[in-house]
Motif scaffolding. Structure first.
Motif, PDB file in Angstrom:
ATOM      1  N   THR A 134       0.133  13.481   4.497  1.00  0.00           N
ATOM      2  CA  THR A 134      -1.325  13.669   4.522  1.00  0.00           C
ATOM      3  C   THR A 134      -2.082  12.384   4.851  1.00  0.00           C
ATOM      4  O   THR A 134      -3.254  12.438   5.196  1.00  0.00           O
ATOM      5  CB  THR A 134      -1.840  14.180   3.169  1.00  0.00           C
ATOM      6  N   GLY A 135      -1.427  11.236   4.707  1.00  0.00           N
ATOM      7  CA  GLY A 135      -2.102   9.963   4.928  1.00  0.00           C
ATOM      8  C   GLY A 135      -2.918   9.495   3.730  1.00  0.00           C
ATOM      9  O   GLY A 135      -3.541   8.437   3.778  1.00  0.00           O
ATOM     10  N   GLU A 136      -2.898  10.256   2.652  1.00  0.00           N
ATOM     11  CA  GLU A 136      -3.655   9.911   1.448  1.00  0.00           C
ATOM     12  C   GLU A 136      -3.151   8.589   0.865  1.00  0.00           C
ATOM     13  O   GLU A 136      -1.956   8.411   0.647  1.00  0.00           O
ATOM     14  CB  GLU A 136      -3.465  11.049   0.441  1.00  0.00           C
ATOM     15  N   VAL A 137      -4.072   7.655   0.626  1.00  0.00           N
ATOM     16  CA  VAL A 137      -3.711   6.386   0.007  1.00  0.00           C
ATOM     17  C   VAL A 137      -3.613   6.627  -1.495  1.00  0.00           C
ATOM     18  O   VAL A 137      -4.564   7.070  -2.133  1.00  0.00           O
ATOM     19  CB  VAL A 137      -4.730   5.280   0.323  1.00  0.00           C
ATOM     20  N   LEU A 138      -2.439   6.332  -2.063  1.00  0.00           N
ATOM     21  CA  LEU A 138      -2.179   6.652  -3.461  1.00  0.00           C
ATOM     22  C   LEU A 138      -2.425   5.481  -4.399  1.00  0.00           C
ATOM     23  O   LEU A 138      -3.002   5.647  -5.470  1.00  0.00           O
ATOM     24  CB  LEU A 138      -0.741   7.136  -3.617  1.00  0.00           C
ATOM     25  N   MET A 139      -1.952   4.299  -4.018  1.00  0.00           N
ATOM     26  CA  MET A 139      -2.062   3.155  -4.909  1.00  0.00           C
ATOM     27  C   MET A 139      -1.719   1.873  -4.174  1.00  0.00           C
ATOM     28  O   MET A 139      -1.288   1.910  -3.018  1.00  0.00           O
ATOM     29  CB  MET A 139      -1.142   3.310  -6.122  1.00  0.00           C
ATOM     30  N   LEU A 140      -1.911   0.760  -4.849  1.00  0.00           N
ATOM     31  CA  LEU A 140      -1.497  -0.547  -4.364  1.00  0.00           C
ATOM     32  C   LEU A 140      -0.636  -1.172  -5.442  1.00  0.00           C
ATOM     33  O   LEU A 140      -0.972  -1.120  -6.627  1.00  0.00           O
ATOM     34  CB  LEU A 140      -2.717  -1.447  -4.119  1.00  0.00           C
ATOM     35  N   GLY A 141       0.492  -1.717  -5.035  1.00  0.00           N
ATOM     36  CA  GLY A 141       1.375  -2.415  -5.963  1.00  0.00           C
ATOM     37  C   GLY A 141       1.798  -3.732  -5.336  1.00  0.00           C
ATOM     38  O   GLY A 141       1.401  -4.055  -4.211  1.00  0.00           O
ATOM     39  N   TRP A 142       2.617  -4.475  -6.053  1.00  0.00           N
ATOM     40  CA  TRP A 142       3.067  -5.788  -5.586  1.00  0.00           C
ATOM     41  C   TRP A 142       4.583  -5.822  -5.548  1.00  0.00           C
ATOM     42  O   TRP A 142       5.241  -5.258  -6.420  1.00  0.00           O
ATOM     43  CB  TRP A 142       2.536  -6.882  -6.512  1.00  0.00           C
ATOM     44  N   MET A 143       5.118  -6.486  -4.533  1.00  0.00           N
ATOM     45  CA  MET A 143       6.564  -6.619  -4.394  1.00  0.00           C
ATOM     46  C   MET A 143       6.918  -8.062  -4.074  1.00  0.00           C
ATOM     47  O   MET A 143       6.216  -8.720  -3.312  1.00  0.00           O
ATOM     48  CB  MET A 143       7.086  -5.739  -3.249  1.00  0.00           C
ATOM     49  N   ASP A 144       8.003  -8.520  -4.683  1.00  0.00           N
ATOM     50  CA  ASP A 144       8.621  -9.766  -4.243  1.00  0.00           C
ATOM     51  C   ASP A 144       9.837  -9.359  -3.409  1.00  0.00           C
ATOM     52  O   ASP A 144      10.038  -8.179  -3.124  1.00  0.00           O
ATOM     53  CB  ASP A 144       8.972 -10.683  -5.419  1.00  0.00           C
ATOM     54  N   ASP A 145      10.645 -10.330  -2.999  1.00  0.00           N
ATOM     55  CA  ASP A 145      11.790 -10.015  -2.147  1.00  0.00           C
ATOM     56  C   ASP A 145      12.736  -9.007  -2.803  1.00  0.00           C
ATOM     57  O   ASP A 145      13.218  -8.081  -2.151  1.00  0.00           O
ATOM     58  CB  ASP A 145      12.571 -11.290  -1.801  1.00  0.00           C
ATOM     59  N   GLU A 146      12.998  -9.181  -4.081  1.00  0.00           N
ATOM     60  CA  GLU A 146      13.936  -8.280  -4.759  1.00  0.00           C
ATOM     61  C   GLU A 146      13.384  -6.869  -4.860  1.00  0.00           C
ATOM     62  O   GLU A 146      14.107  -5.890  -4.619  1.00  0.00           O
ATOM     63  CB  GLU A 146      14.302  -8.805  -6.147  1.00  0.00           C
TER      64      GLU A 146
ATOM     65  N   ILE B 184       0.871  -1.171   0.000  1.00  0.00           N
ATOM     66  CA  ILE B 184       0.000   0.000   0.000  1.00  0.00           C
ATOM     67  C   ILE B 184       0.910   1.224   0.000  1.00  0.00           C
ATOM     68  O   ILE B 184       1.793   1.346   0.847  1.00  0.00           O
ATOM     69  CB  ILE B 184      -0.905   0.015   1.240  1.00  0.00           C
ATOM     70  N   ILE B 185       0.674   2.123  -0.942  1.00  0.00           N
ATOM     71  CA  ILE B 185       1.508   3.320  -1.060  1.00  0.00           C
ATOM     72  C   ILE B 185       0.703   4.506  -0.545  1.00  0.00           C
ATOM     73  O   ILE B 185      -0.415   4.761  -1.010  1.00  0.00           O
ATOM     74  CB  ILE B 185       1.952   3.555  -2.521  1.00  0.00           C
ATOM     75  N   GLN B 186       1.278   5.235   0.428  1.00  0.00           N
ATOM     76  CA  GLN B 186       0.579   6.311   1.118  1.00  0.00           C
ATOM     77  C   GLN B 186       1.445   7.562   1.140  1.00  0.00           C
ATOM     78  O   GLN B 186       2.658   7.482   1.389  1.00  0.00           O
ATOM     79  CB  GLN B 186       0.278   5.859   2.543  1.00  0.00           C
TER      80      GLN B 186
END
Length: 130
Positions: A41-53, A35-37
């Motif tokens: 301001t605390g505004e939620v900007l987007m959701l992305g995916w991450m692996d270990d790298e 979750i990218i915030q």
């Protein structure tokens, strides 16, 4: 305008620290939701995916790197659009299956050009009085 992937190897990043790797609960594809915030301001900007790298690159570079499920490659937000996300903090939730990445967002966070990926997408839920 879509962001292009960064090269698939980054020798400066190194492996994810063992304690962090052990705490992550990944989905069957080896990914964790991020979750990218906006940090101030605390505004939620987007959701992305991450692996270990992708997580290791994010932790060590000061910029957010994601893993694209559709393209199956890494990409760093802002490399082509200029809409960079500068890392302010990264936290793991209590279950270990989601990350909260607090950033300084430059420009639009969404590939559609809007500030957040949630602009104009309200589903009209009934609002509780409590």
């Amino acid at each position: 305008m879509s962001d292009q992937p960064v090269p698939s190897t980054d020798p400066a990043a190194g492996p994810l620290p063992e304690g962090i790797a052990a705490a992550l609960k990944r989905d069957p594809a080896g990914l964790v939701a991020a979750i990218i915030q906006q940090h101030d301001t605390g505004e939620v900007l987007m959701l992305g995916w991450m692996d270990d790298e992708a997580l290791q690159r994010t932790l060590t570079s000061g910029r957010v790197t994601f893993y694209s499920r559709s393209r199956q490659e890494y990409w760093r937000k802002g490399d082509t659009s200029g809409h960079v996300q500068f890392v302010k903090s990264v936290a793991l939730d209590c279950d270990g299956d989601a990350l909260l990445v607090r950033v300084e967002q430059v420009g639009a966070a969404c590939h559609t050009g809007t500030r957040t990926c949630f602009d104009g997408r309200d589903l009209g839920a009934v609002v509780s009085a409590h």
